[in-house]
Design a protein around this motif. Sequence first.
Motif, PDB file in Angstrom:
ATOM      1  N   GLU A 256     -34.388 135.099 -19.284  1.00  0.00           N
ATOM      2  CA  GLU A 256     -33.487 134.126 -19.889  1.00  0.00           C
ATOM      3  C   GLU A 256     -34.325 133.060 -20.581  1.00  0.00           C
ATOM      4  OE1 GLU A 256     -29.807 134.485 -16.677  1.00  0.00           O
ATOM      5  OE2 GLU A 256     -30.956 132.617 -16.859  1.00  0.00           O
ATOM      6  N   LEU A 257     -33.712 132.362 -21.506  1.00  0.00           N
ATOM      7  CA  LEU A 257     -34.441 131.433 -22.369  1.00  0.00           C
ATOM      8  C   LEU A 257     -35.243 130.412 -21.567  1.00  0.00           C
ATOM      9  CD1 LEU A 257     -34.573 131.175 -25.490  1.00  0.00           C
ATOM     10  CD2 LEU A 257     -33.003 129.244 -25.282  1.00  0.00           C
ATOM     11  N   ASP A 258     -34.612 129.746 -20.605  1.00  0.00           N
ATOM     12  CA  ASP A 258     -35.311 128.691 -19.880  1.00  0.00           C
ATOM     13  C   ASP A 258     -36.420 129.257 -18.997  1.00  0.00           C
ATOM     14  OD1 ASP A 258     -32.373 126.567 -19.353  1.00  0.00           O
ATOM     15  OD2 ASP A 258     -33.718 126.801 -21.070  1.00  0.00           O
ATOM     16  N   ALA A 259     -36.195 130.414 -18.388  1.00  0.00           N
ATOM     17  CA  ALA A 259     -37.250 131.029 -17.576  1.00  0.00           C
ATOM     18  C   ALA A 259     -38.459 131.359 -18.434  1.00  0.00           C
ATOM     19  CB  ALA A 259     -36.718 132.284 -16.892  1.00  0.00           C
ATOM     20  N   LEU A 260     -38.225 131.852 -19.625  1.00  0.00           N
ATOM     21  CA  LEU A 260     -39.319 132.142 -20.547  1.00  0.00           C
ATOM     22  C   LEU A 260     -40.033 130.860 -20.959  1.00  0.00           C
ATOM     23  CD1 LEU A 260     -40.929 133.998 -22.452  1.00  0.00           C
ATOM     24  CD2 LEU A 260     -39.068 133.751 -24.114  1.00  0.00           C
ATOM     25  N   TYR A 274     -40.068 120.100 -26.607  1.00  0.00           N
ATOM     26  CA  TYR A 274     -40.426 121.511 -26.476  1.00  0.00           C
ATOM     27  C   TYR A 274     -39.411 122.156 -25.540  1.00  0.00           C
ATOM     28  CZ  TYR A 274     -44.696 119.849 -28.610  1.00  0.00           C
ATOM     29  OH  TYR A 274     -45.595 119.263 -29.470  1.00  0.00           O
ATOM     30  N   GLY A 275     -38.216 122.375 -26.067  1.00  0.00           N
ATOM     31  CA  GLY A 275     -37.116 122.907 -25.287  1.00  0.00           C
ATOM     32  C   GLY A 275     -36.501 124.124 -25.945  1.00  0.00           C
ATOM     33  N   ARG A 276     -35.197 124.272 -25.738  1.00  0.00           N
ATOM     34  CA  ARG A 276     -34.521 125.483 -26.210  1.00  0.00           C
ATOM     35  C   ARG A 276     -34.572 125.639 -27.727  1.00  0.00           C
ATOM     36  NH1 ARG A 276     -29.555 124.154 -22.233  1.00  0.00           N
ATOM     37  NH2 ARG A 276     -30.490 124.936 -20.285  1.00  0.00           N
ATOM     38  N   ALA A 277     -34.346 124.539 -28.455  1.00  0.00           N
ATOM     39  CA  ALA A 277     -34.351 124.636 -29.914  1.00  0.00           C
ATOM     40  C   ALA A 277     -35.724 125.069 -30.419  1.00  0.00           C
ATOM     41  CB  ALA A 277     -33.953 123.302 -30.532  1.00  0.00           C
ATOM     42  N   TRP A 278     -36.772 124.478 -29.856  1.00  0.00           N
ATOM     43  CA  TRP A 278     -38.146 124.843 -30.231  1.00  0.00           C
ATOM     44  C   TRP A 278     -38.413 126.305 -29.896  1.00  0.00           C
ATOM     45  CZ3 TRP A 278     -41.970 126.194 -26.598  1.00  0.00           C
ATOM     46  CH2 TRP A 278     -43.279 126.313 -27.112  1.00  0.00           C
ATOM     47  N   LEU A 279     -38.007 126.742 -28.712  1.00  0.00           N
ATOM     48  CA  LEU A 279     -38.259 128.106 -28.274  1.00  0.00           C
ATOM     49  C   LEU A 279     -37.455 129.118 -29.089  1.00  0.00           C
ATOM     50  CD1 LEU A 279     -39.608 130.074 -26.374  1.00  0.00           C
ATOM     51  CD2 LEU A 279     -37.848 129.561 -24.657  1.00  0.00           C
ATOM     52  N   GLU A 280     -36.208 128.780 -29.388  1.00  0.00           N
ATOM     53  CA  GLU A 280     -35.407 129.700 -30.184  1.00  0.00           C
ATOM     54  C   GLU A 280     -35.983 129.868 -31.591  1.00  0.00           C
ATOM     55  OE1 GLU A 280     -31.055 128.529 -28.512  1.00  0.00           O
ATOM     56  OE2 GLU A 280     -31.169 130.149 -29.988  1.00  0.00           O
ATOM     57  N   ARG A 296     -27.801 136.888 -27.452  1.00  0.00           N
ATOM     58  CA  ARG A 296     -27.078 135.646 -27.189  1.00  0.00           C
ATOM     59  C   ARG A 296     -25.731 135.985 -26.570  1.00  0.00           C
ATOM     60  NH1 ARG A 296     -30.124 134.836 -31.769  1.00  0.00           N
ATOM     61  NH2 ARG A 296     -31.283 132.860 -31.857  1.00  0.00           N
ATOM     62  N   ASP A 297     -25.537 135.514 -25.340  1.00  0.00           N
ATOM     63  CA  ASP A 297     -24.303 135.775 -24.604  1.00  0.00           C
ATOM     64  C   ASP A 297     -23.723 134.434 -24.190  1.00  0.00           C
ATOM     65  OD1 ASP A 297     -22.513 136.208 -22.347  1.00  0.00           O
ATOM     66  OD2 ASP A 297     -23.215 138.288 -22.407  1.00  0.00           O
ATOM     67  N   ASP A 298     -22.507 134.172 -24.595  1.00  0.00           N
ATOM     68  CA  ASP A 298     -21.892 132.872 -24.305  1.00  0.00           C
ATOM     69  C   ASP A 298     -21.752 132.616 -22.817  1.00  0.00           C
ATOM     70  OD1 ASP A 298     -19.620 133.089 -27.136  1.00  0.00           O
ATOM     71  OD2 ASP A 298     -21.683 132.370 -26.983  1.00  0.00           O
ATOM     72  N   THR A 299     -21.721 133.684 -22.023  1.00  0.00           N
ATOM     73  CA  THR A 299     -21.521 133.511 -20.586  1.00  0.00           C
ATOM     74  C   THR A 299     -22.812 133.158 -19.873  1.00  0.00           C
ATOM     75  OG1 THR A 299     -19.712 135.098 -20.620  1.00  0.00           O
ATOM     76  CG2 THR A 299     -20.683 134.602 -18.477  1.00  0.00           C
ATOM     77  N   ASP A 300     -23.845 133.973 -20.089  1.00  0.00           N
ATOM     78  CA  ASP A 300     -25.081 133.810 -19.324  1.00  0.00           C
ATOM     79  C   ASP A 300     -26.201 133.114 -20.087  1.00  0.00           C
ATOM     80  OD1 ASP A 300     -23.963 135.171 -17.150  1.00  0.00           O
ATOM     81  OD2 ASP A 300     -24.434 137.107 -18.063  1.00  0.00           O
ATOM     82  N   GLY A 301     -26.047 132.883 -21.366  1.00  0.00           N
ATOM     83  CA  GLY A 301     -27.100 132.270 -22.147  1.00  0.00           C
ATOM     84  C   GLY A 301     -28.011 133.315 -22.751  1.00  0.00           C
ATOM     85  N   PRO A 302     -28.856 132.913 -23.711  1.00  0.00           N
ATOM     86  CA  PRO A 302     -29.721 133.865 -24.416  1.00  0.00           C
ATOM     87  C   PRO A 302     -30.702 134.563 -23.481  1.00  0.00           C
ATOM     88  CG  PRO A 302     -29.615 131.759 -25.551  1.00  0.00           C
ATOM     89  CD  PRO A 302     -28.994 131.554 -24.218  1.00  0.00           C
ATOM     90  N   VAL A 303     -30.964 135.829 -23.777  1.00  0.00           N
ATOM     91  CA  VAL A 303     -31.937 136.623 -23.025  1.00  0.00           C
ATOM     92  C   VAL A 303     -32.897 137.238 -24.031  1.00  0.00           C
ATOM     93  CG1 VAL A 303     -32.313 138.652 -21.580  1.00  0.00           C
ATOM     94  CG2 VAL A 303     -30.383 137.115 -21.103  1.00  0.00           C
ATOM     95  N   ALA A 304     -34.210 137.115 -23.778  1.00  0.00           N
ATOM     96  CA  ALA A 304     -35.230 137.655 -24.681  1.00  0.00           C
ATOM     97  C   ALA A 304     -35.870 138.867 -24.059  1.00  0.00           C
ATOM     98  CB  ALA A 304     -36.281 136.591 -24.981  1.00  0.00           C
ATOM     99  N   ARG A 305     -36.151 139.873 -24.907  1.00  0.00           N
ATOM    100  CA  ARG A 305     -36.872 141.063 -24.463  1.00  0.00           C
ATOM    101  C   ARG A 305     -37.669 141.611 -25.648  1.00  0.00           C
ATOM    102  NH1 ARG A 305     -31.529 142.538 -24.541  1.00  0.00           N
ATOM    103  NH2 ARG A 305     -31.388 142.329 -22.289  1.00  0.00           N
ATOM    104  N   LEU A 306     -38.741 142.303 -25.351  1.00  0.00           N
ATOM    105  CA  LEU A 306     -39.507 142.946 -26.420  1.00  0.00           C
ATOM    106  C   LEU A 306     -38.708 144.104 -27.011  1.00  0.00           C
ATOM    107  CD1 LEU A 306     -43.157 143.183 -25.056  1.00  0.00           C
ATOM    108  CD2 LEU A 306     -42.250 141.549 -26.702  1.00  0.00           C
ATOM    109  N   GLN A 307     -38.834 144.269 -28.319  1.00  0.00           N
ATOM    110  CA  GLN A 307     -38.206 145.433 -28.936  1.00  0.00           C
ATOM    111  C   GLN A 307     -38.953 146.693 -28.551  1.00  0.00           C
ATOM    112  OE1 GLN A 307     -37.435 145.302 -33.121  1.00  0.00           O
ATOM    113  NE2 GLN A 307     -36.357 143.330 -33.054  1.00  0.00           N
TER     114      GLN A 307
END
Length: 308
Positions: A256-260, A274-280, A296-307
């Motif tokens: 998830e965005l904050d964990a990353l 250096y928060g969510r906007a910077w990271l996104e 981007r999921d409105d329920t759980d928040g953004p999740v990042a993964r390698l393609q």
Amino acid sequence: MTAEAEEWALPADREAVREALIEWYEDDHREFPWRRTDDPYEILVSEVMSQQTQLGRVVEAWEEFLERWPTTAALADADRADVVGFWTDHSLGYNNRAKYLHEAAQQVQEEYDGDFPGTPDELQELMGVGPYTANAVASFAFNDGDAVVDTNVKRVLYRAFDVPDDDGAFEAAASELMPAGRSRVWNNAIMELGGVACEQTPHCDEAGCPWREWCGAYASGDFTAPDVPTQPSFEGSRRQFRGRIVRTLKEYDELELDALGHRIRVDYAPDGEYGRAWLEGLLDDLESDGLVDLERDDTDGPVARLQR
């Protein structure tokens, strides 16, 4: 139990925590020659040398010192100028430490008939030996010390179990965790944990940290600590931080965005500079390059993964 102790997140199963750390240490740890001896003189020399010098550099100096002065009797009989000269030649920090070590050897010979005192209180009677060094020698030479609390140990306790940034709290928590009668292996193990896994920049998975299942910082991704209050203003370019993102995501299936964010810089704050906007913004760049997927999921928040 103090008021502070009531807030600690020490696990209920202390024995499982203890055994996990000891097994991890005994299975694989850095090999320093002073870890293979219980000679109090050799251990005292290593502790004094390590006070201002990286351990890797201490090894050669320690071996040469003991080859030249292998016993307290040999050091006590040495010319102090030679001992100080050795210290200077090997860049071992303040020369008064060499002077005190020489005087301590003379004390052992003259006041203790060549036999080292064995308890922390007695060891502090030696010239230049403070509480930390006395306890380390008692632990590693006689297996009869208290829990060692250095910067590495404080960092581990703060991150893993939410022990407050207070010397008394750190000492109490460390003492509560240390198994009775095992100060030698325990103090070596917890300092090793802070030295190779829970460094200022943590290497939890790479080092196989044995406390991951109990660690509050590992669960939250917030790895701040007393000696890691903030990250320097800006250590590198956006390109460098994009590289950190890629390396971090290689270790995890997804984050998830904050964990990353917490894993790539210690002063990450969701709503900060250096928060969510910077990271996104960084993730958008990587997504455009075909390296990262940002779900981007409105329920759980953004999740990042390698393609893939």
